[in-house]
Write a protein that holds these residues in place. Structure first.
Motif, PDB file in Angstrom:
ATOM      1  N   SER A  30       0.865  -1.354  -0.046  1.00 58.89           N
ATOM      2  CA  SER A  30      -0.066   0.090   0.020  1.00 58.89           C
ATOM      3  C   SER A  30       0.938   1.150   0.039  1.00 58.89           C
ATOM      4  O   SER A  30       1.956   1.042   0.308  1.00 58.89           O
ATOM      5  CB  SER A  30      -0.990   0.013   1.286  1.00 58.89           C
ATOM      6  OG  SER A  30      -0.156   0.059   2.373  1.00 58.89           O
ATOM      7  N   TRP A  31       0.244   2.258  -0.174  1.00 58.86           N
ATOM      8  CA  TRP A  31       1.070   3.759  -0.183  1.00 58.86           C
ATOM      9  C   TRP A  31       0.229   4.759  -0.068  1.00 58.86           C
ATOM     10  O   TRP A  31      -1.039   4.632  -0.158  1.00 58.86           O
ATOM     11  CB  TRP A  31       1.795   3.902  -1.575  1.00 58.86           C
ATOM     12  CG  TRP A  31       0.810   3.871  -2.749  1.00 58.86           C
ATOM     13  CD1 TRP A  31       0.610   2.878  -3.851  1.00 58.86           C
ATOM     14  CD2 TRP A  31       0.353   5.050  -3.342  1.00 58.86           C
ATOM     15  NE1 TRP A  31      -0.219   3.177  -4.599  1.00 58.86           N
ATOM     16  CE2 TRP A  31      -0.450   4.520  -4.394  1.00 58.86           C
ATOM     17  CE3 TRP A  31       0.031   6.318  -3.012  1.00 58.86           C
ATOM     18  CZ2 TRP A  31      -1.219   5.398  -5.197  1.00 58.86           C
ATOM     19  CZ3 TRP A  31      -0.848   7.087  -3.677  1.00 58.86           C
ATOM     20  CH2 TRP A  31      -1.346   6.644  -4.800  1.00 58.86           C
ATOM     21  N   THR A  32       0.939   5.699   0.473  1.00 62.01           N
ATOM     22  CA  THR A  32       0.068   7.098   0.593  1.00 62.01           C
ATOM     23  C   THR A  32       0.871   8.402   0.000  1.00 62.01           C
ATOM     24  O   THR A  32       2.227   8.129  -0.259  1.00 62.01           O
ATOM     25  CB  THR A  32       0.132   7.448   2.172  1.00 62.01           C
ATOM     26  OG1 THR A  32       1.140   7.730   2.766  1.00 62.01           O
ATOM     27  CG2 THR A  32      -0.880   6.589   2.902  1.00 62.01           C
ATOM     28  N   GLN A  41      -4.790   7.501  -0.198  1.00 59.48           N
ATOM     29  CA  GLN A  41      -4.311   6.268   0.297  1.00 59.48           C
ATOM     30  C   GLN A  41      -5.142   5.180  -0.507  1.00 59.48           C
ATOM     31  O   GLN A  41      -6.038   5.373  -0.939  1.00 59.48           O
ATOM     32  CB  GLN A  41      -4.748   6.258   1.598  1.00 59.48           C
ATOM     33  CG  GLN A  41      -4.378   7.334   2.577  1.00 59.48           C
ATOM     34  CD  GLN A  41      -4.828   7.217   4.346  1.00 59.48           C
ATOM     35  OE1 GLN A  41      -5.704   6.391   4.314  1.00 59.48           O
ATOM     36  NE2 GLN A  41      -4.330   7.930   4.986  1.00 59.48           N
ATOM     37  N   THR A  42      -4.210   4.265  -0.715  1.00 63.94           N
ATOM     38  CA  THR A  42      -4.769   2.992  -1.562  1.00 63.94           C
ATOM     39  C   THR A  42      -5.433   2.250  -0.653  1.00 63.94           C
ATOM     40  O   THR A  42      -4.972   1.962   0.587  1.00 63.94           O
ATOM     41  CB  THR A  42      -3.493   2.084  -1.926  1.00 63.94           C
ATOM     42  OG1 THR A  42      -2.686   1.882  -1.058  1.00 63.94           O
ATOM     43  CG2 THR A  42      -2.884   2.934  -3.109  1.00 63.94           C
ATOM     44  N   ALA A  44      -6.856  -1.223   1.248  1.00 61.04           N
ATOM     45  CA  ALA A  44      -6.240  -2.380   1.534  1.00 61.04           C
ATOM     46  C   ALA A  44      -6.439  -3.388   0.157  1.00 61.04           C
ATOM     47  O   ALA A  44      -7.593  -3.583  -0.178  1.00 61.04           O
ATOM     48  CB  ALA A  44      -6.884  -2.992   2.814  1.00 61.04           C
ATOM     49  N   LYS A  46      -5.425  -3.679  -2.789  1.00 62.39           N
ATOM     50  CA  LYS A  46      -5.649  -3.273  -3.993  1.00 62.39           C
ATOM     51  C   LYS A  46      -5.044  -3.806  -5.172  1.00 62.39           C
ATOM     52  O   LYS A  46      -5.471  -3.949  -6.143  1.00 62.39           O
ATOM     53  CB  LYS A  46      -5.406  -1.750  -4.007  1.00 62.39           C
ATOM     54  CG  LYS A  46      -5.468  -0.968  -5.529  1.00 62.39           C
ATOM     55  CD  LYS A  46      -5.109   0.241  -5.296  1.00 62.39           C
ATOM     56  CE  LYS A  46      -5.243   0.891  -6.765  1.00 62.39           C
ATOM     57  NZ  LYS A  46      -4.768   2.359  -6.718  1.00 62.39           N
TER      58      LYS A  46
END
Length: 127
Positions: A30-32, A41-42, A44, A46
């Protein structure tokens, strides 16, 4: 959005681009992207396993943004990688073994150093 007279529109926004190659456990990734007036925000789960992604963003030009890549297991994007671009210039190329979190700054007026990839107790899992 048009700017003041005698200014080109390109002075007001810049393109940010992220390339991501997931590992065998894409759901851990994940990343922000955060900065003034922005917080992406991605969700969970994804990302699929072993898949290439390219995501592009148009951002205000004279700001600094914090990009945080995370891995919920804590071994990074093992067998994967990511790259960040600002206005078509590669500013970060990160191998997957970064541990739990890797922070990079993109944009203008940012701190000069991105966070280092520190050696640690990264468990090497077989694919």
């Amino acid at each position: 959005m048009p700017g003041p007279p005698n200014h080109k529109a390109l002075n007001w926004t810049r393109n940010g681009l992220q390339e991501l190659q997931t590992d065998y456990w894409g759901y851990e990734t994940s990343w922000t992207l955060s900065g003034p007036n922005i917080d992406i925000q991605t969700p969970a789960y994804k990302y699929d396993n072993q898949t290439f992604y390219m995501e592009e963003y148009e951002l205000p030009a004279n700001e600094c943004y914090t990009f945080t890549m995370s891995d919920s297991y804590g071994d990074g994007i093992l067998y994967g990688w990511y790259k960040l671009f600002w206005d078509n210039v590669e500013i970060a190329s990160v191998p997957g073994n970064f541990g739990s979190t890797k922070i990079d700054f993109i944009g203008n007026n940012c701190p000069t150093n991105n966070s280092p990839i520190l050696p640690g107790n990264v468990e090497m899992r077989p694919p």
